[in-house]
Write a protein that holds these residues in place. Structure first.
Motif, PDB file in Angstrom:
ATOM      1  N   LEU A   6      36.129  44.355  47.454  1.00  0.00           N
ATOM      2  CA  LEU A   6      36.805  44.335  46.157  1.00  0.00           C
ATOM      3  C   LEU A   6      36.131  45.208  45.102  1.00  0.00           C
ATOM      4  CD1 LEU A   6      37.584  40.501  45.961  1.00  0.00           C
ATOM      5  CD2 LEU A   6      39.273  42.340  46.210  1.00  0.00           C
ATOM      6  N   VAL A   7      34.823  45.412  45.199  1.00  0.00           N
ATOM      7  CA  VAL A   7      34.135  46.155  44.143  1.00  0.00           C
ATOM      8  C   VAL A   7      34.405  47.647  44.280  1.00  0.00           C
ATOM      9  CG1 VAL A   7      32.347  44.423  43.794  1.00  0.00           C
ATOM     10  CG2 VAL A   7      31.985  46.236  45.470  1.00  0.00           C
ATOM     11  N   ASP A   8      34.544  48.282  43.128  1.00  0.00           N
ATOM     12  CA  ASP A   8      34.888  49.707  43.102  1.00  0.00           C
ATOM     13  C   ASP A   8      34.030  50.389  42.033  1.00  0.00           C
ATOM     14  OD1 ASP A   8      36.348  52.183  42.228  1.00  0.00           O
ATOM     15  OD2 ASP A   8      37.742  51.530  43.792  1.00  0.00           O
ATOM     16  N   PRO A   9      33.461  51.550  42.347  1.00  0.00           N
ATOM     17  CA  PRO A   9      32.632  52.252  41.349  1.00  0.00           C
ATOM     18  C   PRO A   9      33.365  52.568  40.056  1.00  0.00           C
ATOM     19  CG  PRO A   9      32.374  53.232  43.522  1.00  0.00           C
ATOM     20  CD  PRO A   9      33.509  52.264  43.628  1.00  0.00           C
ATOM     21  N   ALA A  10      34.687  52.643  40.107  1.00  0.00           N
ATOM     22  CA  ALA A  10      35.436  52.918  38.877  1.00  0.00           C
ATOM     23  C   ALA A  10      35.414  51.729  37.925  1.00  0.00           C
ATOM     24  CB  ALA A  10      36.884  53.280  39.220  1.00  0.00           C
ATOM     25  N   ASP A  11      35.115  50.547  38.443  1.00  0.00           N
ATOM     26  CA  ASP A  11      35.180  49.329  37.630  1.00  0.00           C
ATOM     27  C   ASP A  11      33.823  48.773  37.231  1.00  0.00           C
ATOM     28  OD1 ASP A  11      38.006  49.287  37.879  1.00  0.00           O
ATOM     29  OD2 ASP A  11      37.826  48.325  39.853  1.00  0.00           O
ATOM     30  N   PHE A  12      32.765  49.110  37.984  1.00  0.00           N
ATOM     31  CA  PHE A  12      31.476  48.452  37.762  1.00  0.00           C
ATOM     32  C   PHE A  12      30.336  49.457  37.731  1.00  0.00           C
ATOM     33  CE2 PHE A  12      34.195  45.400  40.041  1.00  0.00           C
ATOM     34  CZ  PHE A  12      34.197  44.357  39.122  1.00  0.00           C
ATOM     35  N   ASP A  13      29.384  49.235  36.811  1.00  0.00           N
ATOM     36  CA  ASP A  13      28.159  50.031  36.758  1.00  0.00           C
ATOM     37  C   ASP A  13      27.135  49.521  37.764  1.00  0.00           C
ATOM     38  OD1 ASP A  13      28.995  51.552  34.441  1.00  0.00           O
ATOM     39  OD2 ASP A  13      28.637  49.736  33.275  1.00  0.00           O
ATOM     40  N   VAL A  14      27.041  48.205  37.885  1.00  0.00           N
ATOM     41  CA  VAL A  14      25.991  47.594  38.699  1.00  0.00           C
ATOM     42  C   VAL A  14      26.481  46.236  39.181  1.00  0.00           C
ATOM     43  CG1 VAL A  14      24.835  46.520  36.710  1.00  0.00           C
ATOM     44  CG2 VAL A  14      23.511  47.026  38.789  1.00  0.00           C
ATOM     45  N   ILE A  15      26.029  45.846  40.361  1.00  0.00           N
ATOM     46  CA  ILE A  15      26.275  44.502  40.891  1.00  0.00           C
ATOM     47  C   ILE A  15      24.976  43.723  40.818  1.00  0.00           C
ATOM     48  CG2 ILE A  15      26.870  43.158  42.955  1.00  0.00           C
ATOM     49  CD1 ILE A  15      28.623  45.493  43.835  1.00  0.00           C
ATOM     50  N   HIS A  16      25.072  42.488  40.353  1.00  0.00           N
ATOM     51  CA  HIS A  16      23.916  41.584  40.296  1.00  0.00           C
ATOM     52  C   HIS A  16      24.211  40.436  41.247  1.00  0.00           C
ATOM     53  CE1 HIS A  16      20.900  39.208  37.584  1.00  0.00           C
ATOM     54  NE2 HIS A  16      20.613  39.124  38.877  1.00  0.00           N
ATOM     55  N   ASP A  17      23.456  40.364  42.346  1.00  0.00           N
ATOM     56  CA  ASP A  17      23.715  39.424  43.435  1.00  0.00           C
ATOM     57  C   ASP A  17      22.720  38.264  43.392  1.00  0.00           C
ATOM     58  OD1 ASP A  17      24.082  38.226  46.048  1.00  0.00           O
ATOM     59  OD2 ASP A  17      24.984  40.107  46.700  1.00  0.00           O
ATOM     60  N   HIS A  18      23.241  37.043  43.532  1.00  0.00           N
ATOM     61  CA  HIS A  18      22.393  35.843  43.526  1.00  0.00           C
ATOM     62  C   HIS A  18      22.454  35.094  44.861  1.00  0.00           C
ATOM     63  CE1 HIS A  18      21.564  35.910  39.147  1.00  0.00           C
ATOM     64  NE2 HIS A  18      22.761  36.475  39.076  1.00  0.00           N
ATOM     65  N   THR A  19      23.020  35.696  45.886  1.00  0.00           N
ATOM     66  CA  THR A  19      23.153  35.017  47.171  1.00  0.00           C
ATOM     67  C   THR A  19      21.916  35.255  48.037  1.00  0.00           C
ATOM     68  OG1 THR A  19      24.218  36.877  48.287  1.00  0.00           O
ATOM     69  CG2 THR A  19      25.649  35.373  47.067  1.00  0.00           C
ATOM     70  N   THR A  20      21.829  34.508  49.124  1.00  0.00           N
ATOM     71  CA  THR A  20      20.690  34.640  50.030  1.00  0.00           C
ATOM     72  C   THR A  20      20.819  35.872  50.916  1.00  0.00           C
ATOM     73  OG1 THR A  20      20.419  32.232  50.070  1.00  0.00           O
ATOM     74  CG2 THR A  20      19.383  33.479  51.856  1.00  0.00           C
ATOM     75  N   ILE A  21      22.011  36.083  51.469  1.00  0.00           N
ATOM     76  CA  ILE A  21      22.218  37.156  52.436  1.00  0.00           C
ATOM     77  C   ILE A  21      22.624  38.470  51.764  1.00  0.00           C
ATOM     78  CG2 ILE A  21      23.422  37.760  54.587  1.00  0.00           C
ATOM     79  CD1 ILE A  21      24.008  34.812  54.981  1.00  0.00           C
ATOM     80  N   GLY A  22      22.995  38.401  50.496  1.00  0.00           N
ATOM     81  CA  GLY A  22      23.493  39.573  49.791  1.00  0.00           C
ATOM     82  C   GLY A  22      22.651  40.820  49.921  1.00  0.00           C
ATOM     83  N   PRO A  23      21.311  40.727  49.774  1.00  0.00           N
ATOM     84  CA  PRO A  23      20.502  41.947  49.888  1.00  0.00           C
ATOM     85  C   PRO A  23      20.627  42.655  51.231  1.00  0.00           C
ATOM     86  CG  PRO A  23      19.241  40.201  48.828  1.00  0.00           C
ATOM     87  CD  PRO A  23      20.514  39.572  49.314  1.00  0.00           C
ATOM     88  N   LEU A  24      20.952  41.900  52.295  1.00  0.00           N
ATOM     89  CA  LEU A  24      21.085  42.517  53.619  1.00  0.00           C
ATOM     90  C   LEU A  24      22.366  43.336  53.752  1.00  0.00           C
ATOM     91  CD1 LEU A  24      19.902  39.863  56.245  1.00  0.00           C
ATOM     92  CD2 LEU A  24      18.855  42.070  55.717  1.00  0.00           C
ATOM     93  N   VAL A  25      23.425  42.922  53.049  1.00  0.00           N
ATOM     94  CA  VAL A  25      24.724  43.587  53.215  1.00  0.00           C
ATOM     95  C   VAL A  25      25.078  44.481  52.034  1.00  0.00           C
ATOM     96  CG1 VAL A  25      25.535  41.689  54.657  1.00  0.00           C
ATOM     97  CG2 VAL A  25      26.042  41.655  52.209  1.00  0.00           C
ATOM     98  N   ALA A  26      24.203  44.523  51.020  1.00  0.00           N
ATOM     99  CA  ALA A  26      24.518  45.292  49.812  1.00  0.00           C
ATOM    100  C   ALA A  26      24.587  46.785  50.073  1.00  0.00           C
ATOM    101  CB  ALA A  26      23.497  44.999  48.722  1.00  0.00           C
ATOM    102  N   GLY A  27      23.961  47.254  51.148  1.00  0.00           N
ATOM    103  CA  GLY A  27      24.010  48.673  51.448  1.00  0.00           C
ATOM    104  C   GLY A  27      25.402  49.174  51.791  1.00  0.00           C
ATOM    105  N   ARG A  28      26.320  48.263  52.093  1.00  0.00           N
ATOM    106  CA  ARG A  28      27.689  48.640  52.406  1.00  0.00           C
ATOM    107  C   ARG A  28      28.540  48.793  51.152  1.00  0.00           C
ATOM    108  NH1 ARG A  28      28.529  47.487  57.907  1.00  0.00           N
ATOM    109  NH2 ARG A  28      30.785  47.423  57.615  1.00  0.00           N
ATOM    110  N   ARG A  29      27.959  48.477  50.000  1.00  0.00           N
ATOM    111  CA  ARG A  29      28.711  48.564  48.748  1.00  0.00           C
ATOM    112  C   ARG A  29      28.642  49.977  48.192  1.00  0.00           C
ATOM    113  NH1 ARG A  29      25.760  43.123  46.525  1.00  0.00           N
ATOM    114  NH2 ARG A  29      26.972  41.639  47.787  1.00  0.00           N
TER     115      ARG A  29
END
Length: 353
Positions: A78-101
């Motif tokens: 759902l996230v798109d560079p046109a809509d967001f400057d930065v994502i702030h993640d508070h989940t446990t697994i998020g850092p592992l999959v954030a590279g796909r964003r």
């Protein structure tokens, strides 16, 4: 802002992470930022825009990996560079999959970054920046890709405050776990000749087993047990309490309950573990003990501490406004560093709109 799928934001009862994030969301919106929070379940109670990835919160499946993975897969789509400057993640697994964003991610580490969790974090995508919630947490695993340290905070506007020291029992407020030391709290209060209220989260299987096998055999008339208190009951207990006891047996990465207690004017008696020395000012907002044997005397002495000093300490050091400023600084420096590494022009500063 990406939150775990387990609870609403803010939470109805136990949920320190969700309470902190709710305060941060509202503070960033108050400062003029356009913020969207991705969570599970119906609309949450914050000033941010809300996007749900699942019709219901997934609390009943807490501890499973698939609900969080599915939630994060939806977010990444759902996230798109046109809509967001930065994502702030508070989940446990998020850092592992954030590279796909396609949008840069910073992730707050809410747990103790060692053991299995440390292994997960050490395999964080190189484009993700980790934020510590205390200096003690950061020291526990200094090799991780930290990009900042920002203390958790509490919205103070609606917190009731007492004018005089509490006359009620000592309060232990945590989840029922050996890490939190309820058995030590019982022994310390008995040695001090003071009554104790054990107000604990006790709805997961491990918590129930621990309560039945370890805590129940120690109970007597001097101990009151309150299970799974909601926010209103928690505030009532804090206001009535003589002090909060933190008989922790692990390196607590933060300990939001200490800030909650001091915000109401209730001092903290704690063992010197984890972030305790960063949060409590000895002799002013509480007493910090090196050994469990020191707890009884500290519990008796806590009644001389001034509630106003506790409240002032939280207002100065743990307000949501201060937390929001800290995260704004992290966002700016993280985005600037990424742009510099890529040989790009510096991005426009993250400023209130």
């Amino acid at each position: 802002m990406v939150v775990p799928p387990w609870l609403s934001v803010p939470p109805p009862g136990y949920g320190g992470l969700e309470q902190v994030v709710a305060g941060l969301l509202n503070a960033l919106v108050d400062r003029g930022h356009a913020v969207t929070v991705f969570g599970a379940g119906p609309d949450h109670g914050t000033a941010a825009e809300y996007v749900s990835t699942c019709p219901d919160v997934q609390y009943d499946r807490l501890g499973e990996s698939l609900p969080e993975l599915a939630h994060l897969a939806h977010v990444n789509r759902l996230v798109d560079p046109a809509d967001f400057d930065v994502i702030h993640d508070h989940t446990t697994i998020g850092p592992l999959v954030a590279g796909r964003r396609r949008v840069p991610t910073v992730a707050t580490v809410h747990g103790n970054p060692v053991g299995e969790y440390g292994t997960v974090l050490s395999n964080t995508d190189h484009g993700v920046g980790l934020v510590a919630i205390s200096h003690a947490q950061r020291r526990a695993n200094p090799e991780l890709p930290w990009v900042g340290t920002v203390h958790n905070a509490l919205p103070l506007r609606d917190v009731p405050r007492k004018r005089a020291p509490g006359q009620g029992p000592v309060l232990w407020l945590a989840r029922f776990s050996p890490d939190k030391g309820p058995d030590l709290a019982i022994r310390a209060c008995r040695a001090a000749g003071l009554p104790l209220t054990l107000a604990g989260k006790c709805n997961e299987p491990a918590e129930r087993r621990y309560f039945e096998q370890v805590v129940e055999p120690l109970l007597d008339e001097d101990i009151t047990v309150v299970l799974n208190a909601d926010r209103d009951e928690t505030l009532r207990l804090l206001l009535d309490a003589r002090c909060l006891i933190m008989s922790i047996q692990w390196e607590e990465p933060f300990g939001m309950v200490m800030v909650e207690a001091m915000a109401t004017g209730t001092p903290v008696v704690a063992l010197r573990r984890g972030a305790v020395p960063e949060l409590v000012r000895p002799g002013l907002t509480g007493l910090v003990c090196d050994r469990p044997d020191d707890l009884p005397a500290a519990l008796r002495e806590s009644s001389r501490l001034d509630p106003a000093d506790c409240v002032a300490h939280v207002a100065e050091n743990f307000s949501v406004e201060r937390m929001a400023l800290g995260y704004e600084s992290v966002y700016r420096s993280f985005l600037a560093a990424r742009a510099a590494q890529a040989g790009q022009r510096q991005p426009a500063p993250v400023v209130a709109r």
